[in-house]
Write a protein that holds these residues in place. Structure first.
Motif, PDB file in Angstrom:
ATOM      1  N   ASN A 101       0.836  -1.200   0.000  1.00 31.50           N
ATOM      2  CA  ASN A 101       0.000   0.000   0.000  1.00 31.50           C
ATOM      3  C   ASN A 101       0.874   1.254   0.000  1.00 31.50           C
ATOM      4  O   ASN A 101       2.105   1.184   0.113  1.00 31.50           O
ATOM      5  N   LYS A 108       1.291   3.641   2.171  1.00 29.82           N
ATOM      6  CA  LYS A 108       2.005   3.934   3.417  1.00 29.82           C
ATOM      7  C   LYS A 108       3.338   3.175   3.465  1.00 29.82           C
ATOM      8  O   LYS A 108       4.372   3.745   3.820  1.00 29.82           O
ATOM      9  N   ASN A 123      -4.023   5.546   8.290  1.00 34.03           N
ATOM     10  CA  ASN A 123      -4.261   4.580   7.217  1.00 34.03           C
ATOM     11  C   ASN A 123      -5.356   5.027   6.259  1.00 34.03           C
ATOM     12  O   ASN A 123      -5.234   4.843   5.044  1.00 34.03           O
ATOM     13  N   TYR A 150      -3.955   7.483   3.689  1.00 33.65           N
ATOM     14  CA  TYR A 150      -3.170   6.868   2.617  1.00 33.65           C
ATOM     15  C   TYR A 150      -4.051   6.079   1.647  1.00 33.65           C
ATOM     16  O   TYR A 150      -3.824   6.090   0.447  1.00 33.65           O
ATOM     17  N   GLU A 151      -5.070   5.397   2.168  1.00 31.36           N
ATOM     18  CA  GLU A 151      -5.995   4.657   1.307  1.00 31.36           C
ATOM     19  C   GLU A 151      -6.754   5.613   0.393  1.00 31.36           C
ATOM     20  O   GLU A 151      -6.922   5.348  -0.805  1.00 31.36           O
ATOM     21  N   GLU A 200      -4.380   7.008  -2.329  1.00 32.67           N
ATOM     22  CA  GLU A 200      -4.109   6.017  -3.354  1.00 32.67           C
ATOM     23  C   GLU A 200      -5.291   5.881  -4.321  1.00 32.67           C
ATOM     24  O   GLU A 200      -5.123   5.882  -5.541  1.00 32.67           O
ATOM     25  N   ARG A 201      -6.521   5.801  -3.772  1.00 35.50           N
ATOM     26  CA  ARG A 201      -7.718   5.728  -4.624  1.00 35.50           C
ATOM     27  C   ARG A 201      -7.880   7.001  -5.441  1.00 35.50           C
ATOM     28  O   ARG A 201      -8.267   6.963  -6.611  1.00 35.50           O
TER      29      ARG A 201
END
Length: 176
Positions: free
Chosen positions: A3, A5, A92, A95-96, A99-100
């Motif tokens: 991922n 992070k 978290n 970062y998710e 990324e999306r």
């Protein structure tokens, strides 16, 4: 697949150390939070509720209503009326979301050529606005067209450090 992070810790920090000429890894700029803000103004309660639900679906976190601070009679606005909503993402979830946002949402924008370079402030933060949020995959049906703002808050001291960090994380800027 790692991922964002983990990628930041293992690959991006050493690369930014070399690029920015920093010897201490703690001085490398990092992302501290992402604030997603939606202003919906004076709309019916049902529409406001749907917009807040959409914002919560996009971010995966409960939204906080932003209320008017002053009454403005010309706009039929009274103090305390809800006029927007915001979500602050950290850790978290941040970062998710990033990324999306970089890999799924931005490429879905029609005629997308990259995000503009003019959204930086003096403190090293980047803000961009979206006219419509329908490009997010979590949104299936749009009840009312509305835009939103996404702010990336970094520990960078200037625009150059913030841009280097966001490019390393995957932000597609115009005219690379």
């Amino acid at each position: 697949m790692a991922n964002l992070k983990e990628t930041y810790a293992k690959e991006i920090v050493p690369a930014l150390e070399k690029q920015l000429g920093v010897t201490n890894p703690m001085l490398v700029p990092r992302l501290t939070k992402i604030v997603v803000n939606m202003a919906f103004g004076l709309r019916e309660k049902d529409v406001q509720k749907q917009l807040v639900q959409d914002l919560e679906a996009i971010t995966g976190q409960k939204a906080v209503l932003c209320k008017a601070r002053k009454s403005i009679s010309n706009f039929k606005l009274r103090e305390g009326m809800p006029i927007g909503a915001k979500v602050t993402l950290r850790g978290n979830r941040m970062y998710e979301f990033a990324e999306r946002f970089f890999n799924v949402t931005l490429p879905r924008i029609r005629d997308f050529r990259g995000v503009p370079n003019r959204g930086f402030d003096k403190a090293g933060n980047y803000t961009m606005g979206m006219k419509e949020y329908v490009t997010f995959p979590e949104i299936t049906a749009v009840s009312s067209a509305s835009g939103l703002d996404v702010t990336f808050v970094t520990t960078a001291k200037d625009k150059a450090g913030a841009k280097a960090l966001l490019e390393a994380l995957g932000m597609p800027f115009m005219g690379r």
